[in-house]
Design an enzyme around this catalytic site. Structure first.
Site, short mmCIF file in Angstrom:
data_model
loop_
_atom_site.label_atom_id
_atom_site.label_comp_id
_atom_site.label_asym_id
_atom_site.label_seq_id
_atom_site.Cartn_x
_atom_site.Cartn_y
_atom_site.Cartn_z
N ARG A 221 0.88 -1.18 0.00
CA ARG A 221 0.00 0.00 0.00
C ARG A 221 0.91 1.21 0.00
NH1 ARG A 221 -5.09 1.73 3.67
NH2 ARG A 221 -6.03 0.40 2.10
N HIS B 217 -7.55 0.98 -6.20
CA HIS B 217 -7.70 0.14 -4.99
C HIS B 217 -8.38 -1.17 -5.44
CE1 HIS B 217 -7.84 -0.96 -0.91
NE2 HIS B 217 -8.68 -0.08 -0.42
N GLN C 58 -10.22 -3.74 -3.03
CA GLN C 58 -11.46 -3.17 -2.51
C GLN C 58 -12.63 -3.41 -3.48
OE1 GLN C 58 -11.89 -1.23 0.51
NE2 GLN C 58 -14.00 -1.70 -0.04
N ASP D 143 -17.15 7.42 -0.85
CA ASP D 143 -15.84 7.31 -0.19
C ASP D 143 -15.50 8.70 0.35
OD1 ASP D 143 -13.30 6.53 0.61
OD2 ASP D 143 -12.43 6.56 -1.40
N CYS E 10 -16.25 2.12 1.21
CA CYS E 10 -15.08 1.26 1.44
C CYS E 10 -14.57 1.38 2.87
CB CYS E 10 -13.98 1.60 0.44
SG CYS E 10 -13.47 3.32 0.51
N ARG F 166 -13.43 -8.15 2.38
CA ARG F 166 -12.02 -7.89 2.04
C ARG F 166 -11.18 -9.12 2.38
NH1 ARG F 166 -9.99 -2.82 1.84
NH2 ARG F 166 -8.11 -3.92 1.15
#
Ligand code: CP
Ligand code: NVA
Length: 300
Positions: free
Chosen positions: A100, A127, A130, A219, A259, A287
């Protein structure tokens, strides 16, 4: 070069379906593969995380492996040594790398020079884990449909870009409601538009995005690395807040997704996030399952 997941479009549509199939089987405990038995996975974090870190560490454990949590304080990727050299060295110790970070280019370079699979756990651009997990959540919650209407409201960020990436592989009626200067990545948008099975709408009108939608998604307005722009973004994006009056325009059976982490009261109200349409915590759980499926797929 081994297969990696730097962005969703590193996969084809059949592979995405294979990952969903694996995910469902593992979640229902029909299979319990352990492809990481005796292997370590380097989990590199240059940004904060709750879900990604914990779900990867637990997932790696459940697949038989050992997760190594590595922050940028230790490795200083690209500063202490080149990304290519770090990739070569890590490949001598571990069976897989998860990263990440900020720059997508660092993830792509890591994948280019590593001799083990690399998984993108979020960059400024995308992402992928996700949105793969989120689409799996959509399939779990909604009746089967050829092309779900997905309304993404808010900043045209990494999460919006990954929805577009998915739309370039899987038929989607994707509506992005955002301001004129908070648009998603132009190249990713063009690629999504070139999939004639998907419909892509970019609009500054939140109601147009949400009308009859099956999925309402939002988000944070200011992503990690952009928190200094929070006030400016809030001014531009406040009309895209997911609240009860906006939700009223969606299909009555619509699900609401985020998310997480959420900035409650900004991009989403408590009423909606805690309300009957919200599936945000199922989404967070998935996830774990989707990343296990991705790791099994990449271990083949
Ligand atoms: N959704 C998500 O990636 O959460 P974290 O930032 O907590 O990992
Ligand atoms: N767009 C957000 C997602 C966090 C999971 C960020 O990049 O901070």
């Amino acid at each position: 070069m081994p297969r990696s997941l730097c962005r969703i479009t590193d996969l084809n549509a059949a592979e995405v379906r294979e990952i969903f199939d694996l995910c469902g089987k593992m979640k229902r405990k029909e299979i319990a593969p352990r492809p990481l038995e005796g292997k370590a996975v380097a989990c590199i974090f240059t940004k904060a995380s709750l879900r990604t870190r914990v779900s990867f560490e637990v997932g790696i454990f459940e697949l038989g492996g050992l997760a190594l949590y590595i922050t940028d304080n230790e490795i200083k990727l690209g500063q202490r040594e080149s990304v290519a050299d770090a990739a070569r060295v890590l490949s001598r110790y571990v069976g897989m790398i998860m990263i990440r970070t900020y720059a997508q280019d660092d993830v792509e370079k890591l994948a280019k020079y590593a001799s083990v699979p690399v998984i993108n756990g979020l960059t400024d651009l995308v992402h992928p884990c996700q949105i793969l997990g989120d689409y799996f959540t959509v399939l779990e919650h909604l009746e089967p449909k050829e092309r779900y209407k997905v309304a993404y409201l808010g900043d045209g960020n990494n999460v919006a870009n990954s929805w577009l990436n998915l739309a370039s592989l899987i038929p989607l009626d994707l509506r992005i409601g955002t301001a004129e200067d908070t648009l998603p990545d132009a190249g990713i948008l063009e690629r999504a538009k070139s999939n004639s099975d998907s419909k892509i709408l970019l609009t500054t009108d939140p109601k147009e995005a949400v009308t009859d939608a099956d999925v309402i998604y939002t988000d944070v307005w200011a992503s990690m690395g952009q928190k200094h722009l929070a006030e400016e973004k809030e001014k531009k994006l406040k009309k895209y807040q997911v609240n009860s009056s906006l939700l009223a325009w969606a299909d009555p059976k619509a699900i609401v997704m985020h998310c997480l982490p959420a900035e409650r009261g900004r991009e989403i109200t408590d009423e909606v996030m805690d309300g009957p349409h919200s599936v945000v915590f199922d989404e967070a759980e998935n996830r774990l399952h989707i990343q296990k499926a991705i790791m099994v797929f990449l271990s083949k």
